[in-house]
Design an enzyme around this catalytic site. Structure first.
Site, PDB file in Angstrom:
ATOM      1  N   TYR A   1      -5.330   6.487  -0.737  1.00 26.22           N
ATOM      2  CA  TYR A   1      -5.507   4.611  -1.165  1.00 26.22           C
ATOM      3  C   TYR A   1      -4.691   3.904  -2.239  1.00 26.22           C
ATOM      4  O   TYR A   1      -4.293   4.418  -3.694  1.00 26.22           O
ATOM      5  CB  TYR A   1      -6.898   4.323  -1.252  1.00 26.22           C
ATOM      6  CG  TYR A   1      -6.332   2.960  -0.484  1.00 26.22           C
ATOM      7  CD1 TYR A   1      -7.143   2.519   0.957  1.00 26.22           C
ATOM      8  CD2 TYR A   1      -6.547   1.662  -0.838  1.00 26.22           C
ATOM      9  CE1 TYR A   1      -6.791   1.180   1.454  1.00 26.22           C
ATOM     10  CE2 TYR A   1      -6.754  -0.182  -0.866  1.00 26.22           C
ATOM     11  CZ  TYR A   1      -6.936   0.445   0.468  1.00 26.22           C
ATOM     12  OH  TYR A   1      -6.374  -1.566   1.204  1.00 26.22           O
TER      13      TYR A   1
ATOM     14  N   GLU B   1     -10.360  -4.088  -3.401  1.00 28.23           N
ATOM     15  CA  GLU B   1      -9.784  -2.857  -2.210  1.00 28.23           C
ATOM     16  C   GLU B   1     -10.460  -1.526  -2.160  1.00 28.23           C
ATOM     17  O   GLU B   1     -10.347   0.187  -1.585  1.00 28.23           O
ATOM     18  CB  GLU B   1      -8.343  -2.156  -2.015  1.00 28.23           C
ATOM     19  CG  GLU B   1      -7.656  -3.775  -0.935  1.00 28.23           C
ATOM     20  CD  GLU B   1      -6.179  -3.579  -1.454  1.00 28.23           C
ATOM     21  OE1 GLU B   1      -5.167  -2.831  -0.658  1.00 28.23           O
ATOM     22  OE2 GLU B   1      -5.619  -3.840  -2.113  1.00 28.23           O
TER      23      GLU B   1
ATOM     24  N   LYS C   1       6.303   6.462   6.502  1.00 27.90           N
ATOM     25  CA  LYS C   1       5.170   5.661   6.137  1.00 27.90           C
ATOM     26  C   LYS C   1       4.377   4.870   7.519  1.00 27.90           C
ATOM     27  O   LYS C   1       4.550   4.125   8.468  1.00 27.90           O
ATOM     28  CB  LYS C   1       5.032   4.553   5.012  1.00 27.90           C
ATOM     29  CG  LYS C   1       3.846   3.514   4.941  1.00 27.90           C
ATOM     30  CD  LYS C   1       3.409   2.202   4.900  1.00 27.90           C
ATOM     31  CE  LYS C   1       1.607   1.902   4.681  1.00 27.90           C
ATOM     32  NZ  LYS C   1       1.103   3.180   3.686  1.00 27.90           N
TER      33      LYS C   1
END
Ligand code: ATP
Ligand code: MG
Ligand code: MG
Ligand code: MG
Length: 505
Positions: free
Chosen positions: A340, A374, A435
Site C-alpha cells: 500500500y 489510509e 497498474k
C-alpha cells in the site's frame, strides 16, 4: 525477533491533575485490553491498552517520566547507537524511546522511523507524538488540568468538550482533534496550552541521480524496510500481483528461512488471481485466494469507516476490499505486509507521462494525505491482525518522494525506478504489469456505484452520493458510537440517493 504484533496496537490515555477516570472507551481494533494506572504527587494517568499479550512492554517509566507507546520502531539499530556505551540495551521499543527522551527530550521523535503513536508525561507536561506519516492515528481532547488521547476518535466520543488546539477538529466531536502526521504536541497540563513541533515533512526538493544509483537506492531502501518489518516469524503479504505488493512478497521471501504466506482477495465480479498466482509461484509462497461475494463486500462499508474513521469516499473505496479481506483471513493474529502507498510518492495513480503533472500530483498527494488514515493499523485490527506498509517507511518515503519525476516515469513506464529495481527479482510480466488499483481489480468502485444507481442516485452524482453515504456512516459509527453491524446500510444508501435526486429536481 519481531513478534506478530507490537506490545500495544492502540490506547486511550487520560492524564489529570485532580484524579478522575476514563470513560469506558469503544474501539474498532480487536485486541485484548489491559488497564494501566499511575498516581504521582501531581497527576494521575489512566491508560487502556489494546495489546496482544504483553501490555507492560508498551509502557515505560524512567526518571519521573512515563511513556505509553502503541506501535513499533524500524530503526532500532541506529537508535541503540545513541545510547551511552556499555549500557544494557532496552528490551523493548517503549524502554528505548523513554531512554532517548531522557537525552533528547521531545526531539527524540525526530529520530524515530516507526509506525506508532505515543504519550510521554512528566511533571505538569504531556507530550503527544505521531510517526512521520501519522500512520497510527492519534486524537486528543485537552482542557485545563486534563489531557485525553486515543488512537481512535470514537474512544473520545464521551470526553467532555475540550478547548481548541493546533490540530484538525474531528467532525461531530467538539473539542476532539487529530494530531497531525509527523508532529509532537507539547502540552502544559495545568492550562491546556499546546505547542506543536513538526518532526517530519515530505521533501520538496528533487534529486537528480543516474539510473543505476536511483535504482540501487530504491532497492536498498525497500529491502531494508521489508527486513525490519519481518525479522522472525512468517509474514503474510497481501498480494495482488501488481508491482508494489509483488516486490514486497519477493523481498520478504528472499530473506525468510521458510516460505512466506501470501493471500489475494477477489469478488464474484472481479479478481487478480491469475496475476497473483504467477508471483506466488515465483516466490514460493504458501498462497491463498479468498473470494468475497459483492454483497458481503458492500456490507463491509460500515466496518471500513468504523476502522479508518475516514470521510473521503475515494479512500474508503480503496480500503473497503482490504477490510473485507482482513475480516476473512481468520486464525491467530498475523503480521501483514502490504504494498500500500507506493503509488503516492511514485505518482502511480496518475497514468500520466507529462513530468510537470506527475510531480504536481506527487506534491499534492504528499500535502494532503494527512488525516485520511489510509495507513491505519485499525483496518487490519478489526480482523485481529497487525499490518505494516514498507513503502511508507520513513527512509523509503524520503527516497521515493525526492527522486526527480523523470525517474518515476521513464522509458514509457510508470513507477519506472521501482520496476527497474525489481527486474532481476520478479518475472518480466510482473515487472511490466500496468497498474491496477485495488478498488478496480476487485470491482469495488463499480459495485459501490451500482448500489447507489440502483437506489436512484443520478448517474452524474454518484460520487457525491458516495460522499454522503460515507459521511452518514461516519456519523453513526464514529460520532454515534454504533457498531457497524447495526448500521442499516440500505437505508443510508437510499437516504443519500434521495437527497441528491431531490436536489437535482
Ligand atoms: P499496482 O499499484 O501497480 O497495481 P499493487 O496492486 O501491489 O500494485 P495497489 O493496487 O496500489 O498496489 O494496492 C495497494 C495494496 O493493496 C497492494 O500493494 C496489496 O498489498 C493490497 N492489494 C491490492 N489488491 C489486492 C488483492 N486483490 N488482494 C490482496 N491484496 C491486495
Ligand atoms: Mg500500488
Ligand atoms: Mg498506483
Ligand atoms: Mg494493484
Amino acid at each position: 525477533m519481531t513478534p506478530n504484533s507490537p506490545a500495544a496496537i492502540g490506547f486511550l490515555t487520560e492524564l489529570r491533575q485532580d484524579g478522575g477516570h476514563v470513560p469506558a472507551p469503544t474501539f474498532a481494533a480487536r485486541a485484548s485490553r489491559a488497564t494501566w494506572h499511575e498516581r504521582t504527587a501531581d497527576r494521575t494517568l489512566h491508560a487502556v491498552l489494546l495489546h496482544s499479550g504483553a501490555p507492560d512492554e508498551a509502557c515505560a517509566r524512567a526518571r519521573g517520566r512515563t511513556l505509553v507507546f502503541a506501535g513499533e520502531l524500524y530503526n532500532r539499530d541506529e537508535l541503540h547507537r545513541l545510547l551511552p556505551p556499555g549500557r544494557a540495551l532496552p528490551g523493548n521499543d517503549a524502554a528505548l524511546v523513554i531512554a532517548l527522551f531522557g537525552v533528547y527530550d521531545l526531539h527524540v521523535f525526530r529520530l524515530l522511523n516507526g509506525r506508532f503513536a505515543a504519550l510521554v508525561t512528566e511533571s505538569g507536561r504531556a507530550v503527544l507524538a505521531t510517526d512521520h506519516a501519522g500512520s497510527v492515528p492519534l486524537y486528543v481532547s485537552v482542557a485545563p488540568g486534563r489531557v485525553l488521547a486515543a488512537t481512535e476518535a470514537k474512544a473520545l466520543r464521551n470526553a467532555p468538550a475540550g478547548r481548541p488546539v493546533p490540530a484538525r477538529p474531528v467532525r461531530g466531536l467538539p473539542g476532539t482533534h487529530q494530531v497531525p502526521a509527523g508532529t509532537v504536541l507539547d502540552i502544559e497540563v495545568a492550562t491546556g496550552k499546546c505547542v506543536p513541533h513538526r518532526t517530519w515533512a515530505p521533501p520538496l526538493a528533487r534529486r537528480i541521480l543516474p539510473e543505476e544509483e536511483a535504482v540501487d537506492a530504491v532497492r536498498r531502501a525497500v529491502e531494508r524496510a521489508v527486513r525490519t518489518r519481518t525479522a522472525g516469524g512468517t509474514p503474510l503479504v497481501v498480494l495482488s500481483g501488481g508491482i508494489d505488493s509483488s516486490t514486497v512478497a519477493a523481498l520478504a521471501a528472499r530473506r525468510a528461512a521458510r516460505p512466506v504466506d501470501t493471500v489475494s482477495m477477489g469478488t464474484d465480479e472481479a479478481d487478480e488471481f491469475p496475476q497473483a498466482r504467477v508471483v506466488a509461484r515465483h516466490v514460493g509462497s504458501a498462497h491463498r485466494e479468498i473470494t468475497v461475494p459483492t454483497t458481503e463486500l458492500l456490507r463491509r462499508l460500515p466496518h471500513t469507516v468504523w476502522a479508518a474513521e475516514c470521510l473521503d469516499p475515494d479512500i474508503v473505496e480503496y480500503l473497503l476490499p482490504l477490510t473485507a479481506l482482513y475480516v476473512r483471513i481468520g486464525g491467530p493474529g498475523r503480521r501483514v505486509l502490504t504494498g500500500y502507498g507506493a503509488d503516492i510518492p511514485l505518482g502511480g495513480m496518475h497514468r500520466e507521462n507529462r513530468l510537470p503533472r506527475l510531480d504536481t500530483a506527487v506534491c499534492h498527494d504528499m500535502e494532503t494525505f494527512d488525516g485520511l488514515n489510509e495507513m491505519t493499523p485499525t483496518l487490519s485490527a478489526v480482523g485481529g491482525h497487525w499490518s505494516t506498509h514498507p513503502y511508507w517507511d520513513r527512509d523509503v518515503l524520503d527516497v521515493l518522494v525526492s527522486l526527480e519525476a523523470g525517474l518515476k516515469h521513464r522509458h514509457g513506464q510508470d513507477k519506472w525506478v521501482l520496476r527497474a529495481a525489481m527486474s532481476d527479482v520478479l518475472p518480466h510480466e510482473v515487472v511490466v504489469r500496468p497498474k491496477l488499483g485495488v478498488h478496480e481489480g476487485s470491482g469495488t468502485s463499480s459495485s459501490f456505484s451500482r448500489l447507489l444507481a440502483d437506489a436512484g442516485a443520478p448517474p452524474d452524482r454518484v460520487r457525491q452520493a458516495k460522499r454522503l453515504v460515507v459521511r452518514e456512516i461516519f456519523d453513526q459509527v464514529v460520532v454515534g458510537g454504533r457498531h457497524p453491524d447495526d448500521v442499516a446500510l440500505d437505508a443510508v444508501v437510499e437516504l443519500a440517493a434521495s437527497r441528491l435526486t431531490g436536489a437535482a429536481r
